[in-house]
Design a protein around this motif. Structure first.
Motif, mmCIF file in Angstrom:
data_model
loop_
_atom_site.group_PDB
_atom_site.id
_atom_site.type_symbol
_atom_site.label_atom_id
_atom_site.label_comp_id
_atom_site.label_asym_id
_atom_site.label_seq_id
_atom_site.Cartn_x
_atom_site.Cartn_y
_atom_site.Cartn_z
ATOM 1 N N LEU A 43 10.067 -0.322 -9.959
ATOM 2 C CA LEU A 43 8.854 -1.131 -9.548
ATOM 3 C C LEU A 43 9.588 -2.156 -8.376
ATOM 4 O O LEU A 43 8.812 -2.909 -7.723
ATOM 5 C CB LEU A 43 8.876 -2.336 -10.859
ATOM 6 C CG LEU A 43 7.924 -1.873 -11.868
ATOM 7 C CD1 LEU A 43 8.624 -0.793 -12.746
ATOM 8 C CD2 LEU A 43 7.586 -2.961 -12.636
ATOM 9 N N GLU B 196 1.195 -2.974 5.585
ATOM 10 C CA GLU B 196 1.040 -4.402 5.756
ATOM 11 C C GLU B 196 0.458 -5.219 4.536
ATOM 12 O O GLU B 196 0.879 -6.003 4.164
ATOM 13 C CB GLU B 196 0.280 -4.747 6.995
ATOM 14 C CG GLU B 196 0.873 -4.647 8.434
ATOM 15 C CD GLU B 196 -0.081 -5.300 9.309
ATOM 16 O OE1 GLU B 196 -1.341 -4.673 9.415
ATOM 17 O OE2 GLU B 196 0.087 -6.058 10.132
ATOM 18 N N THR B 197 -0.428 -4.252 3.932
ATOM 19 C CA THR B 197 -0.876 -4.851 2.705
ATOM 20 C C THR B 197 -0.072 -4.274 1.335
ATOM 21 O O THR B 197 -0.431 -4.955 0.165
ATOM 22 C CB THR B 197 -2.427 -4.488 2.608
ATOM 23 O OG1 THR B 197 -2.511 -3.092 2.676
ATOM 24 C CG2 THR B 197 -3.175 -5.045 3.697
ATOM 25 N N CYS B 198 0.598 -3.214 1.370
ATOM 26 C CA CYS B 198 1.266 -2.993 0.240
ATOM 27 C C CYS B 198 2.396 -3.696 -0.079
ATOM 28 O O CYS B 198 3.379 -4.025 0.906
ATOM 29 C CB CYS B 198 1.949 -1.309 0.621
ATOM 30 S SG CYS B 198 3.160 -0.691 -0.844
ATOM 31 N N THR B 199 2.628 -3.916 -1.363
ATOM 32 C CA THR B 199 3.629 -4.927 -1.895
ATOM 33 C C THR B 199 4.760 -4.115 -2.468
ATOM 34 O O THR B 199 5.555 -4.890 -2.953
ATOM 35 C CB THR B 199 3.142 -6.127 -2.847
ATOM 36 O OG1 THR B 199 2.493 -5.234 -3.985
ATOM 37 C CG2 THR B 199 2.050 -6.901 -2.024
ATOM 38 N N GLY B 200 4.974 -3.071 -2.520
ATOM 39 C CA GLY B 200 6.128 -2.282 -3.004
ATOM 40 C C GLY B 200 6.170 -2.366 -4.531
ATOM 41 O O GLY B 200 7.340 -2.271 -5.070
ATOM 42 N N ASP B 201 5.331 -2.077 -5.297
ATOM 43 C CA ASP B 201 5.229 -2.164 -6.626
ATOM 44 C C ASP B 201 5.285 -0.602 -7.136
ATOM 45 O O ASP B 201 5.815 -0.497 -8.176
ATOM 46 C CB ASP B 201 4.096 -2.852 -7.173
ATOM 47 C CG ASP B 201 4.060 -2.527 -8.802
ATOM 48 O OD1 ASP B 201 4.946 -3.138 -9.368
ATOM 49 O OD2 ASP B 201 3.177 -2.031 -9.139
ATOM 50 N N HIS B 202 4.782 0.093 -6.353
ATOM 51 C CA HIS B 202 4.750 1.664 -6.682
ATOM 52 C C HIS B 202 4.178 1.985 -7.879
ATOM 53 O O HIS B 202 4.353 3.115 -8.380
ATOM 54 C CB HIS B 202 6.077 2.071 -6.764
ATOM 55 C CG HIS B 202 6.954 1.607 -5.587
ATOM 56 N ND1 HIS B 202 8.524 1.110 -5.839
ATOM 57 C CD2 HIS B 202 6.747 1.460 -4.356
ATOM 58 C CE1 HIS B 202 8.815 0.789 -4.528
ATOM 59 N NE2 HIS B 202 7.936 0.839 -3.771
ATOM 60 N N LYS C 95 3.820 -10.556 -6.809
ATOM 61 C CA LYS C 95 3.401 -9.892 -5.892
ATOM 62 C C LYS C 95 2.294 -8.806 -6.062
ATOM 63 O O LYS C 95 2.149 -8.609 -7.356
ATOM 64 C CB LYS C 95 4.468 -8.939 -5.149
ATOM 65 C CG LYS C 95 5.143 -7.886 -6.037
ATOM 66 C CD LYS C 95 6.138 -6.914 -5.460
ATOM 67 C CE LYS C 95 6.626 -6.038 -6.514
ATOM 68 N NZ LYS C 95 7.967 -5.297 -5.855
ATOM 69 N N TYR D 266 -1.501 -6.793 -6.752
ATOM 70 C CA TYR D 266 -2.796 -7.169 -6.868
ATOM 71 C C TYR D 266 -3.250 -6.631 -8.159
ATOM 72 O O TYR D 266 -2.265 -6.244 -8.919
ATOM 73 C CB TYR D 266 -3.895 -6.265 -5.931
ATOM 74 C CG TYR D 266 -3.411 -6.206 -4.386
ATOM 75 C CD1 TYR D 266 -4.107 -7.256 -3.703
ATOM 76 C CD2 TYR D 266 -2.256 -5.683 -4.158
ATOM 77 C CE1 TYR D 266 -3.730 -7.131 -2.131
ATOM 78 C CE2 TYR D 266 -1.902 -5.588 -2.687
ATOM 79 C CZ TYR D 266 -2.726 -6.477 -1.991
ATOM 80 O OH TYR D 266 -2.290 -6.398 -0.415
ATOM 81 N N ARG E 163 9.837 -8.957 3.274
ATOM 82 C CA ARG E 163 9.857 -8.277 1.867
ATOM 83 C C ARG E 163 11.099 -7.212 1.776
ATOM 84 O O ARG E 163 11.795 -6.820 2.643
ATOM 85 C CB ARG E 163 8.577 -7.325 1.909
ATOM 86 C CG ARG E 163 7.475 -8.285 1.774
ATOM 87 C CD ARG E 163 6.675 -7.440 0.637
ATOM 88 N NE ARG E 163 5.558 -8.590 0.379
ATOM 89 C CZ ARG E 163 4.220 -8.630 0.928
ATOM 90 N NH1 ARG E 163 4.280 -8.219 2.072
ATOM 91 N NH2 ARG E 163 3.394 -9.443 0.407
ATOM 92 N N ALA F 291 11.438 -4.524 -1.236
ATOM 93 C CA ALA F 291 11.078 -3.380 -2.063
ATOM 94 C C ALA F 291 10.260 -2.449 -0.886
ATOM 95 O O ALA F 291 9.563 -2.917 -0.154
ATOM 96 C CB ALA F 291 10.090 -3.641 -2.885
#
Lengths: 708, 513
Positions: free
Chosen positions: B128, A612-618, B450, B452, A639, A641
């Motif tokens: 990414l 829920e809090t991961c935004t998929g930037d890796h 997106k 943090y 979302r 990613a």
């Protein structure tokens, strides 16, 4: 004790005459050594011969019974030098290592040994790692045989042929007073097959006997006037003796075939491949029956000129099937036929590629090309299966490079190095050989060069300026004890280098299968371990030495910063400690299971990511690359990613959490502490907590529900 | 010598990943084959491939009887020949693809038994954004290439029975009848190895059953669990919520209702009804610029992005999500707690000055941010924190953070984000009439903003760079695809090499205006 336990395989070494041995090629070699009355065995591990070392390391009992001396040498040079025992005494000795890298390391001792010559049979068992999957540069051992006058056996990849080759190797060595190299391709080493065993033989003469009556023979010393004598002996006595032995014992095979105007000369090691290729072309059967005459070189050096000429006589063309370059055998063939004034055409490289492994299709196409040119009628029109997918899949199938294992202690070290570069800018990293070599691949991209085992520090020697930038060298504990202590650290002290060397101390020679090294922490039976790398480093004069636990990334970063900036002159050495996770798990898993079964309290950690809090930037993955830190489709319909996720192989090493903190990544990481067989009070507390928090949670939930 | 053309060699290739236990599987197959009257040979190339890389095992079986009858010793090969393999086993989908690439699978004879699960490569995972390979292509090619395809998620079965994938694979082979010997022989081989028998047999049986069922065709689809955390928006009971949902159905085209519904629900949950109302107000202005002819592409893209942007991840949001009962349950499930096992959840938070000040009211937050010495004071509260969220104090601390949502609308972070959102919407409104496609692409650029800390800064700066480049790009021939190209480039590498290069190229290529 290695990554794998060989207790079962050890039993194979006890087989007696008439019993069937079923197992790996390299273990068959081990059995063959005992059957040949070998007096001593030494070597240095490395694919594909590691198992030979591993199984003998586990076979102490049997070796004692037979009075065979075994040691895991400090390096291939040590192993080669060990063969000196066979110069003055009728002792059969065998050493082993990975070729050609190991042969390069051993070449000093090998050259001198070859010049002095041997009384007892001296056998060098080489695992040749040539081909696309190889982790070393592509070279041929053949050139070594030629330059040092060592004989080279390349037997057919069948267990019985390999076992015979070991036996004959010793005999050849004794008959010609010359060390013999027995080369096995990687697939032959890992070949599972069977052969009929014979009894093990106690060595008739032992080290003890030798020490009772020490021998010396000045003419075996590498000094004038003897050196020239030895050179002459090589060419005038040992070489002809070897050729005679090879011919008389029919070590090379002449296989007749009806199509006598053509012929194929092949390295024994390629026999099965060539036969399969001929079978595909309709020119051979499943049992080795071939329409084309074959000349199988189980001994590829020295070559037997008479046999060659005899085989070539009356043939229009010969095809030489010889892997790798330069094409030494082909060149020799031309010379032989010229001397014999034969007009037979000789082809090799041409139908075959100059470089690269002779895979099934390479062999088939090479042989087909040869036959098409010289006797097309032999070929029946082939129906090729369309290999359609290749193109379609080219883009679809991603590369899968090797990498550090789940929970590897080296990962946080390289993550820290990556973070350090974010702070102070890019640094020159001189990499080394070992698991840590993988840091040069994704996702770390660390390492500008790899020059050889234990040479990471030495390879940075020229890159020491008086400026404030410092090169960073990596070295494994294996490489350190192999030669890095002197070639790297000692050299850096002596030459007042200012750079940083990181010694990766994971307690094992991990990349080769977790063998002991002098600094191994666990009890190593029949070895003296637990030697301190830090003390050794101080011993050669390093003043700035720090030890760190790689899993503590904060601390690691602090020490790295200090190393890069300190005013202290001279080399900075960091001993980066963390037990190889592969071996650690093998050690503790059964232990914990037992405790669990016994009803004892066992706690373990499992890491996770909140989808829920991961935004998929890796970025977490780019910094860690742990196999168990993976991705899954984003459960949030808004979302796109994929989100990071931790799979079930997680060993709870904690690096992902450390990374998240050290790199100030994101709040999505958590770890769950799981407790088996918790105590009564613990359970009670938990229930209270559940109640209270549960109450609060449901209250919030109700509020949220009311809003919708 | 007479040449006999009656080869009965059975050729089997196993495409696996290092560390997947291909060695164990190979040994089982060898034992089963030998027990069933075959001469068996196997080779592999361990070494570095064993460290998580792609690796290949190759086996050949020859009937002992046929050999004795022929009075010969079969010569077995150590490497598979393209177009000459009877059975290819892949313990992961992309490895099946690799085997097909090598030409090991051919229509005339090869049975392909593959697991449909994915073990993603580091390359795929590092992207990414979305860098995952296309599983469907591989499955399609497999169907088209293999004589017979048996595909099922073996990893799932292995996990289900707390066993290793090797036992499932062996079961699948037996079940598919792909081996020249019986299923019993396989079971016997497992029994002989004597390790974790119960689990191995359970997994073996499961694989066998699934393969028997799937025999002929392929079973599962190759996608990992994609179960959504969000059930379709529930029917509202709260009057204000009802009103909002009515607005959605009244004021907006039906095709957009679902997505907008999710957006509204998300924002009520994130802040309150007024805030969700603002969401719809903002979308109305976009709706005016859109048309059914264009399937409301711009509206949909904006609705998606706006919902995400308006529910930006701040301390309050993260704390709120992490303290929910549903989250505790999910963690329990993921780490396999329960059955008498105690669990404790420890969350890794590392607030920066930006996060702390951002969550404070603007009048307090911005001066604290601005002045060095106050900044240093706040600094003291930053750094890595481990909070036991399922311990009372940890929970209350997290709830306290969640509570700051009360003054969120007046917080510094909110002021910043709100300004960005307005700017973004204004840009869309301005672009839409003149270049609809471009507006859609700009709407999609929200996905760059997106995450943090560093991730957020990076994304934001690239988003800004694109917005600033707009005038320049618009003078180009196809600004829409230029923006799309830039957006993709922004997700290639962290350092932004690709992005910088692309930006430079696109901006200089335009005709001098």
């Amino acid at each position: 004790m290695a990554e794998r336990s060989f207790a079962k395989e050890v039993e194979l070494l006890r087989l007696t005459a008439g019993e069937e041995f079923r197992g790996e090629g390299i273990l068959a070699v081990t059995k063959a050594l005992l059957q040949s009355g070998v007096a001593y065995v030494a070597g240095y591990q490395g694919a594909p011969v590691s198992h030979l070392m591993d199984v003998l390391a586990d076979a102490g009992e049997i070796l004692d019974e037979l009075g065979v001396h075994f040691e895991s040498s400090a390096s291939e040079a040590t192993a080669a030098a060990t063969l000196a025992a066979s110069i003055n005494y009728p002792l059969r000795g065998a050493v082993t290592w990975k070729s050609t890298v190991g042969t390069n390391v051993a070449s000093d001792a090998l050259g001198n040994l070859a010049s002095a010559g041997v009384k007892g049979g001296a056998l060098v068992i080489l695992g040749e790692d040539y081909g696309e999957g190889s982790s070393i540069m592509q070279e041929r051992t053949h050139a070594f045989a030629m330059k040092s006058q060592l004989w080279l056996l390349d037997p057919k990849p069948r267990l019985d042929s390999i076992v015979t080759a070991v036996q004959q190797g010793f005999e050849l060595s004794e008959a010609s007073n010359t060390p013999v190299m027995l080369m096995l391709r990687i697939r032959a080493c890992h070949l599972y097959g069977s052969f009929i065993a014979s009894d093990n033989r106690r060595p008739p003469f032992t080290a003890a006997d030798a020490l009772e009556a020490p021998q010396r023979d000045a003419s075996r010393i590498i000094l004038p006037p003897y050196t020239y004598e030895q050179e002459r002996e090589k060419t005038e006595q040992r070489w002809p003796a070897a050729v005679r032995f090879i011919r008389e014992n029919k070590i090379n095979e002449l296989i007749d075939g009806p199509e006598s105007e053509l012929g194929i000369v092949l390295q024994g090691g390629l026999y099965n491949g060539v036969l399969r290729a001929l079978e595909h072309l309709g020119l051979a059967d499943a049992f080795g029956g071939s329409r084309l005459p074959l000349y199988v070189l189980n001994a590829t050096y020295p070559l037997v000129e008479e046999e060659f000429v005899q085989f070539a006589t009356g043939k229009r063309a010969l095809l030489i099937v010889e892997e790798g370059q330069p094409e030494h055998i082909e060149q020799a063939a031309h010379q032989f036929l010229r001397r014999a004034d034969l007009q037979t055409r000789v082809l090799g490289k041409g139908p075959f590629p100059m470089a690269g492994e002779y895979t099934g299709s390479v062999l088939r196409e090479g042989i087909r090309a040869f036959i098409e040119e010289h006797s097309p009628r032999l070929l029946n029109p082939v129906v090729e299966q369309p290999l359609l997918p290749a193109a379609q899949l080219a883009s679809a199938v991603p590369e899968r490079p090797s990498g550090l294992c789940t929970g590897c202690p080296e990962r946080p070290l390289f993550s820290s190095l990556k973070l350090l570069q974010k702070e102070i800018g890019p640094v020159h990293v001189s990499a080394d050989i070992g698991c840590h070599s993988f840091a040069s691949l994704e996702p770390f991209h660390l390492g500008a060069s790899i020059l050889g085992y234990g040479l990471g520090s030495a390879a940075a020697s020229a890159l020491h300026s008086r400026g404030d930038r410092r090169p960073v060298s990596i070295m494994g504990d294996g490489g350190f004890w192999h030669n890095g202590l002197t070639s790297g650290i000692g050299n850096a002290v002596f030459n007042e280098h200012d750079g940083v060397t990181i010694i990766v101390d994971n307690g094992y020679a991990a990349a080769t299968g977790g063998q002991w090294v002098p600094s191994s922490e666990a009890d190593a039976p029949r070895r003296t371990a637990r030697l301190s790398i830090a003390d050794a480093v101080r011993g050669v004069g390093v003043r700035w030495v720090r030890s760190l636990n790689t899993y503590d990334m904060k601390g690691t970063l602090r020490i790295l910063r200090e190393a890069m900036s300190t005013r202290e002159k001279g080399p900075k050495v960091i001993v980066a400690q963390g037990e190889c996770q592969l071996n650690r798990q093998r050690r503790i898993r059964p232990l914990l299971d037992r405790l669990r079964k016994a009803g004892k309290r066992v706690a373990r950690k499992h890491y996770g990511v909140d989808a829920e809090t991961c935004t998929g930037d890796h970025s977490c993955i780019r910094l860690s690359g742990c196999p168990s830190l993976t991705v899954k489709p984003n459960p949030d319909p808004l979302r796109r990613a994929p989100v990071a996720a931790v799979d079930h192989d997680c060993v709870g090493c904690g690096v992902c959490g450390e990374v998240a903190h050290a790199a100030i990544l994101c709040p999505s990481f958590y770890h769950a502490e799981l407790v088996d067989n918790p105590g009564a009070i613990e359970r009670l507390m938990q229930q209270l907590r559940r109640r209270m928090i549960g109450f609060l949670q449901s209250r919030n939930q109700r509020k949220r529900a009311l809003a919708w | 010598m007479r040449v006999r053309h009656d080869t009965k060699v059975f050729k089997l290739a196993i495409a696996a990943l290092g560390g997947q236990g291909g060695g164990v599987l190979t040994q089982w197959l060898l034992d089963a084959a030998e027990a069933s009257g075959f001469i068996a040979q196997a080779t592999s190339v361990p070494g570095v491939a064993q460290r998580t890389g792609a690796t290949l095992y190759y086996l050949e079986f020859f009937p002992r009887a046929a050999a004795e009858e022929a009075g010969g010793d079969p010569v077995l090969a150590l490497m598979p020949q393209p177009g000459d393999v009877d059975l290819v086993v892949a313990s992961e989908l992309m490895e099946a693809g690799r085997a097909m690439q090598r030409g090991l699978v051919t229509r005339d004879r090869t049975t392909l038994v593959a697991s449909t699960h994915r073990v993603f490569t580091i390359g795929e995972k590092s992207a990414l954004g979305d860098g995952l390979a296309d599983s469907d292509t591989v499955l399609q090619v497999a169907r088209a290439t293999a004589k017979r395809l048996v595909a099922l998620d073996m990893e799932a079965l292995a996990l289900k029975h707390r066993s290793v994938i090797s036992s499932v694979v062996l079961g699948a082979l037996a079940g598919a009848g792909a081996l020249p010997f019986s299923a019993e022989a396989c079971e016997q081989a497992i029994r002989a190895s004597g390790r974790a028998l119960e689990r191995n047999f359970a997994a073996f049986e499961a694989g066998k059953a699934r393969a028997e069922a799937a025999a002929g065709g392929d079973a599962a689809v190759a996608s990992p669990d994609s179960a959504s955390l969000y059930d379709p928006v529930p029917v509202p009971r709260n009057l204000k919520a009802k009103a909002l949902m009515e607005r959605v159905s009244k004021e907006f085209p039906g095709t957009c209702a679902d997505l907008l519904g999710i957006g509204v629900h998300r924002l009520v949950d994130y802040q309150n009804h007024r805030y969700a109302g603002l969401y719809l107000d903002r979308l109305r202005s976009i709706l005016g610029l859109d048309s059914p002819a264009r399937q409301y592409t711009l509206l949909l893209e904006t609705a998606r992005g706006l919902a995400l942007w308006m529910s930006y991840e701040d301390t309050a949001r993260v704390a709120d999500l992490k303290t929910r009962a549903a989250r505790f349950a999910r963690v329990n499930a993921e780490v396999g707690a329960g059955d008498g096992r105690l669990m404790r959840i420890v969350d890794y938070l590392s607030p920066r000055v930006e996060e702390i000040c951002g969550s404070l009211p603007a009048w307090l937050g911005s001066p604290l941010m601005r002045w060095g010495f106050t900044r240093r004071i706040v600094q003291a509260f930053t750094g890595g924190r481990k909070i036991s969220t399922d311990r009372l104090w940890g929970y209350l601390l997290m709830r306290a953070m969640a509570r700051t949502r009360a003054w969120r609308p007046s917080s510094l972070r909110h002021r910043e984000e709100d300004a960005r959102i307005r700017e973004w919407l204004a840009t869309l409104a301005e672009l839409a009439p003149q270049d609809y496609e471009l507006a859609v692409e700009m709407a999609a650029c929200q996905q760059l903003v997106k995450g943090y800390g560093e991730t957020f800064e990076r994304g934001l700066s690239r988003y800004r760079a694109i917005s600033e480049a707009l005038p320049a790009l618009q003078t180009g021939s196809d600004p829409a695809s230029a923006v799309r190209e830039l957006r993709d480039a922004a997700l290639v590498d962290e350092e932004g090499r690709k992005f910088e290069a692309t930006l430079a190229r696109l901006c200089e290529n335009r005709p001098a205006a």
